[in-house]
Design an enzyme around this catalytic site. Sequence first.
Site, PDB file in Angstrom:
ATOM      1  N   PRO A   2      17.987  62.861  65.430  1.00 20.39           N
ATOM      2  CA  PRO A   2      17.632  63.921  66.364  1.00 20.39           C
ATOM      3  C   PRO A   2      18.704  64.174  67.411  1.00 20.39           C
ATOM      4  O   PRO A   2      19.105  63.268  68.142  1.00 20.39           O
ATOM      5  CB  PRO A   2      16.325  63.436  66.997  1.00 20.39           C
ATOM      6  CG  PRO A   2      16.238  61.995  66.696  1.00 20.39           C
ATOM      7  CD  PRO A   2      17.071  61.731  65.500  1.00 20.39           C
ATOM      8  N   GLU A   3      19.195  65.389  67.465  1.00 21.32           N
ATOM      9  CA  GLU A   3      20.115  65.844  68.505  1.00 21.32           C
ATOM     10  C   GLU A   3      19.351  66.873  69.336  1.00 21.32           C
ATOM     11  O   GLU A   3      18.124  66.943  69.258  1.00 21.32           O
ATOM     12  CB  GLU A   3      21.383  66.426  67.868  1.00 21.32           C
ATOM     13  CG  GLU A   3      22.081  65.437  66.921  1.00 21.32           C
ATOM     14  CD  GLU A   3      23.329  66.001  66.275  1.00 21.32           C
ATOM     15  OE1 GLU A   3      23.995  66.836  66.886  1.00 21.32           O
ATOM     16  OE2 GLU A   3      23.636  65.605  65.142  1.00 21.32           O
ATOM     17  N   LYS A  58      19.362  64.836  74.256  1.00 27.38           N
ATOM     18  CA  LYS A  58      18.591  64.478  73.064  1.00 27.38           C
ATOM     19  C   LYS A  58      17.272  63.796  73.406  1.00 27.38           C
ATOM     20  O   LYS A  58      16.572  63.328  72.511  1.00 27.38           O
ATOM     21  CB  LYS A  58      19.410  63.508  72.196  1.00 27.38           C
ATOM     22  CG  LYS A  58      20.799  64.006  71.843  1.00 27.38           C
ATOM     23  CD  LYS A  58      21.622  62.914  71.163  1.00 27.38           C
ATOM     24  CE  LYS A  58      23.059  63.364  70.982  1.00 27.38           C
ATOM     25  NZ  LYS A  58      23.910  62.311  70.398  1.00 27.38           N
ATOM     26  N   ARG A 282      33.014  58.417  63.386  1.00 29.14           N
ATOM     27  CA  ARG A 282      31.899  59.029  62.679  1.00 29.14           C
ATOM     28  C   ARG A 282      32.379  59.818  61.481  1.00 29.14           C
ATOM     29  O   ARG A 282      33.482  60.375  61.494  1.00 29.14           O
ATOM     30  CB  ARG A 282      31.133  59.991  63.612  1.00 29.14           C
ATOM     31  CG  ARG A 282      30.406  59.292  64.744  1.00 29.14           C
ATOM     32  CD  ARG A 282      29.212  58.511  64.214  1.00 29.14           C
ATOM     33  NE  ARG A 282      28.629  57.629  65.213  1.00 29.14           N
ATOM     34  CZ  ARG A 282      28.735  56.296  65.183  1.00 29.14           C
ATOM     35  NH1 ARG A 282      29.414  55.688  64.235  1.00 29.14           N
ATOM     36  NH2 ARG A 282      28.148  55.572  66.101  1.00 29.14           N
TER      37      ARG A 282
END
Length: 294
Positions: A2-3, A58, A282
């Site tokens: 979730p962002e 977030k 990432r």
Amino acid sequence: MPELPEAETIVRGLRIHLLNHSVQSMEFPKARFFRPQSEYPLEHFRGAYIRNIFRHGKSVIFELELSHGQHAFMVVRLGMTGQLLIERPADAHTHAIFHLNSKKSFSFRDQRQFGRIFFVKDWRPLFLTAKTKRLRSEGALEPGRQSSSLQPVPDPLEIDGERFVQLFYKRRGMIKSAVMSQQLIMGVGNIYADESLFAARIHPRQQLHRLSKLRLREYHAVLVKVLKEAITLGGSSISDFVDATNSLGEFQFEHKVYGRKGKPCLRRGCRGTIRRIVAAGRGTHFCPKCQRKV
DNA sequence: ACTATGTCCTGCGAGC
DNA sequence: TGCTCGCAGGACATAG
């Protein structure tokens, strides 16, 4: 994962069902592994009314009115797999259950257990930069003192292009690290960093100090557009994300680069191939043909 | 002042 | 087929 758009989608669902209901009791079934961090004894929340539910970055934030009229906040940091679900039966991953006077309930589920719940007098100190937090914990800053450095790190949807430029202009380092750092703006994670940089045709390893003010302003506009489109479509359901009523989002079908390694670039006229590299620690997806470094 | 790496954690899929 | 291993990453700590 979730962002910002996923948190916003959750908030919108929760509001419909929970606003102005009161909390009768709370349960933490896996208390050995998961406990909320609280500035209050948890008994203080019996009978507390949920007066507002909003989002910063977030995180999902509940504003609570305690029985003696005082206000407090429950901040839910969703981590990688956190979910806030209405009327969902508890299972092995349910870490918190909130029973409401209306007989409804909602719960916090989190498979990977990176999520956290905080009960605090004021939500804003949880959203300071790491540096300010450290200074505060060392006692170098008075907690109550008014100072611009005690303002929470802003959310990209609440600032204008000019402010965005101020924050990013002439900084060192690559743009993807800066956008995802949660120290300049809060709410952008890996998916929306990749998607927004693609939309703005900026290479994820682009050195920030080489970007003009105009280019940064353009990037902010594109980032806002991508985030808003994602909110409209209910967020991206990649692995675990569902909203408060267990529904899937649809923005994953609009992804242009994330998860598209080896596939053709979708930009009209571009015949590039999406690459996956590691940047800022990432997985990073981009089109080497239309996202060029300057 | 920046980047990279390790840590936490579980589920999943690649590879043997 | 069934196992092991590595990877996914948000936030933070620590090292370079």
